[in-house]
Design an enzyme around this catalytic site. Structure first.
Site, PDB file in Angstrom:
ATOM      1  N   HIS A 163      -7.567  -5.631  -0.848  1.00 28.70           N
ATOM      2  CA  HIS A 163      -6.162  -4.755  -0.421  1.00 28.70           C
ATOM      3  C   HIS A 163      -5.287  -5.312   0.713  1.00 28.70           C
ATOM      4  O   HIS A 163      -4.242  -5.062   0.729  1.00 28.70           O
ATOM      5  CB  HIS A 163      -6.745  -3.510   0.111  1.00 28.70           C
ATOM      6  CG  HIS A 163      -5.589  -2.322   0.359  1.00 28.70           C
ATOM      7  ND1 HIS A 163      -5.030  -1.863  -1.069  1.00 28.70           N
ATOM      8  CD2 HIS A 163      -4.851  -1.813   1.210  1.00 28.70           C
ATOM      9  CE1 HIS A 163      -3.733  -1.052  -0.547  1.00 28.70           C
ATOM     10  NE2 HIS A 163      -3.909  -0.834   0.692  1.00 28.70           N
ATOM     11  N   SER A 165       1.034  -1.177  -0.016  1.00 25.39           N
ATOM     12  CA  SER A 165       0.120  -0.222   0.071  1.00 25.39           C
ATOM     13  C   SER A 165       0.817   1.204  -0.092  1.00 25.39           C
ATOM     14  O   SER A 165       1.571   1.525  -0.963  1.00 25.39           O
ATOM     15  CB  SER A 165      -1.016  -0.071   1.327  1.00 25.39           C
ATOM     16  OG  SER A 165      -1.899   0.912   1.080  1.00 25.39           O
ATOM     17  N   ASP A 175       3.075  24.288  -0.758  1.00 27.43           N
ATOM     18  CA  ASP A 175       4.210  24.262  -1.308  1.00 27.43           C
ATOM     19  C   ASP A 175       4.943  22.577  -0.793  1.00 27.43           C
ATOM     20  O   ASP A 175       6.198  22.659  -0.516  1.00 27.43           O
ATOM     21  CB  ASP A 175       5.213  25.234  -0.551  1.00 27.43           C
ATOM     22  CG  ASP A 175       5.168  25.225   0.992  1.00 27.43           C
ATOM     23  OD1 ASP A 175       4.452  24.473   1.652  1.00 27.43           O
ATOM     24  OD2 ASP A 175       6.049  26.015   1.557  1.00 27.43           O
TER      25      ASP A 175
END
Length: 433
Positions: free
Chosen positions: A411, A147, A358
């Site tokens: 998953h 993952s 940023d």
């Protein structure tokens, strides 16, 4: 570097501690401890020729698994490798980030400034520091990422491929050159499908959940450990839907909601289990604080999951005629920093991180296109957390990459059937399949 050696039947486990800069741009500044656990099969002890495999755990914000027995993917790995289970910075024993450690900082701005050093770029710098110190600057190692661990390894391939012999990824080829909003649009679509499948399996739960939402909308329920259970927080138990046992986890949780004759009194066991299901948000706050930031490069998330949710009316539990109520998935929302007892002190910090625009770039597409490190990846066809289409797009871009796209697993495939799954990846690396 501190070494502590212990033995588990069939395994030899050695603890290592390293010092790393908090900010690699200021190597002479504050330093933090990074912990990693070396695991080797008993028959391989003392074999210095064994190649190294470094494991990157999913998350963000979760420590590496603790070896309990020679089983699962670890049992397969130690047949061929010396394994290093890395506690990524801020997790486990690596300068752990907790509500307690953050509370010792003087302001939310200081908390946010500190946490900006806990994304995959710093994690990979830590891994390279450890490789040079533990393995040797002249030796490469193989990476295995589950993952978010695959996100970390993709950054590794972009920033320091010279340290990697090969890479294996399970459910973790990241969205590259994809906006955070598009990530969440894909996630909501996948989550909607899972809700439909859930109510097909347990149609009787629709009325049950609607009743719960009505009660909680009128009066949010105090939870035993603090915080409150609202309709929105109840929806978050749907995060389990992406796992192989997720539907059952939620169904059996809900069936204990009203243990007595009073259909308005929520059972203590139910409320406690809700807390346990959602406990990792508070025990591992990086998961909540930086989850959206892992998708950001030069842009702010601005609470993307919350904003994008408005595009998907089915996820509004209070809309007129909402039937059935949809559960949400792996999304972080501003309300969590009001309703979770141990996240609420971090609300201002979370707002600063959500507004930050940023964030440095994490992936260099030009480098990834030229990649020569062998990469094999298991992509789960219906993955609710990492969109298959985005993973396939990256594989098309990244050089020397082979995919195994499968609907055999959810998953948690590496945890559910790790010995077989990892064996298949080994065969793909060797060219046997």
């Amino acid at each position: 570097m501190i070494r502590q050696v212990n033995r588990i039947p069939g395994l030899v486990v050695t603890d290592h501690c390293f010092e790393a800069p908090l900010d690699y741009r200021r190597p002479g500044g504050e330093r933090i401890e990074i912990f990693a656990r070396e695991v080797v099969g008993s028959s391989g002890q003392g074999n210095e020729k064994l190649p190294w495999l470094v494991f990157f755990q999913g998350g963000p914000g979760f420590q590496s698994p603790r070896p309990m027995a020679k089983s699962g993917w670890l049992a397969r790995a130690v047949e061929e490798y010396r394994v290093l289970l890395l506690d990524q910075r801020g997790t486990g024993r690596s300068a752990p980030v907790t509500f307690q450690s953050l509370a010792r900082m003087k302001s939310p701005a200081m908390q946010a400034a500190y946490l900006r050093h806990f994304r995959s770029d710093s994690i990979v710098r830590d891994a390279e520091l450890i490789r040079r110190e533990l393995v040797g600057a002249g030796r490469k190692w193989t990476g295995l990422g589950q993952s978010y661990g695959g996100f970390c390894l993709t950054h590794y391939l972009s920033a320091a491929p010279e340290g990697l012999e090969a890479v294996m990824i399970t459910g973790g080829l990241p969205p590259v050159a994809v906006s955070v909003d598009d990530v969440y649009r894909a996630t909501y679509r996948r989550c909607a499908v899972r809700n439909e499948q859930y109510y097909q399996r347990y149609p009787e739960d629709a009325a049950h959940v609607r009743r719960l939402v009505e009660i909680l909308a009128e009066t949010p329920a105090p939870l035993p450990g603090g915080g409150t259970l609202s309709p929105e927080r109840l929806q978050q138990v749907g995060i389990s839907f992406g796992m192989s046992d997720g539907f059952e986890t939620v169904h059996y949780l809900l069936e204990d909601a009203f243990p007595g004759r009073d259909d308005r009194e929520l059972g203590f066991a139910f409320l406690r289990r809700v807390e346990q299901t959602q406990g990792s948000f508070e025990t591992n706050p990086i998961y909540a604080l930086l989850h959206e930031a892992i998708y950001c490069e030069g842009a702010a998330s601005n609470w993307s999951a919350q904003r994008v949710r408005a595009e998907f009316a089915d996820f509004d539990p209070l809309r007129p005629g909402a039937d059935p109520v949809y559960f949400t998935g792996e999304m972080i929302y501003p309300f969590m920093f009001d309703q979770y007892e141990y996240l609420s002190p971090l609300k201002d910090c979370a707002e600063i991180l959500a507004a930050a625009d940023d964030w440095p770039a994490l992936y260099d597409l030009a480098v990834l296109k030229r990649n020569e490190v062998p990469v094999v990846a298991c992509v789960y066809d219906e993955d609710m957390y990492v969109e298959r289409e985005f993973s396939q797009n990256l594989a098309d871009i990244m050089g020397n990459t082979r995919l195994w796209v499968t609907n055999e697993y959810e998953h948690n495939g590496l945890r559910a059937d790790g010995y077989r799954l990892l064996g298949r990846l080994f065969d793909m690396l060797s060219g046997e399949v």
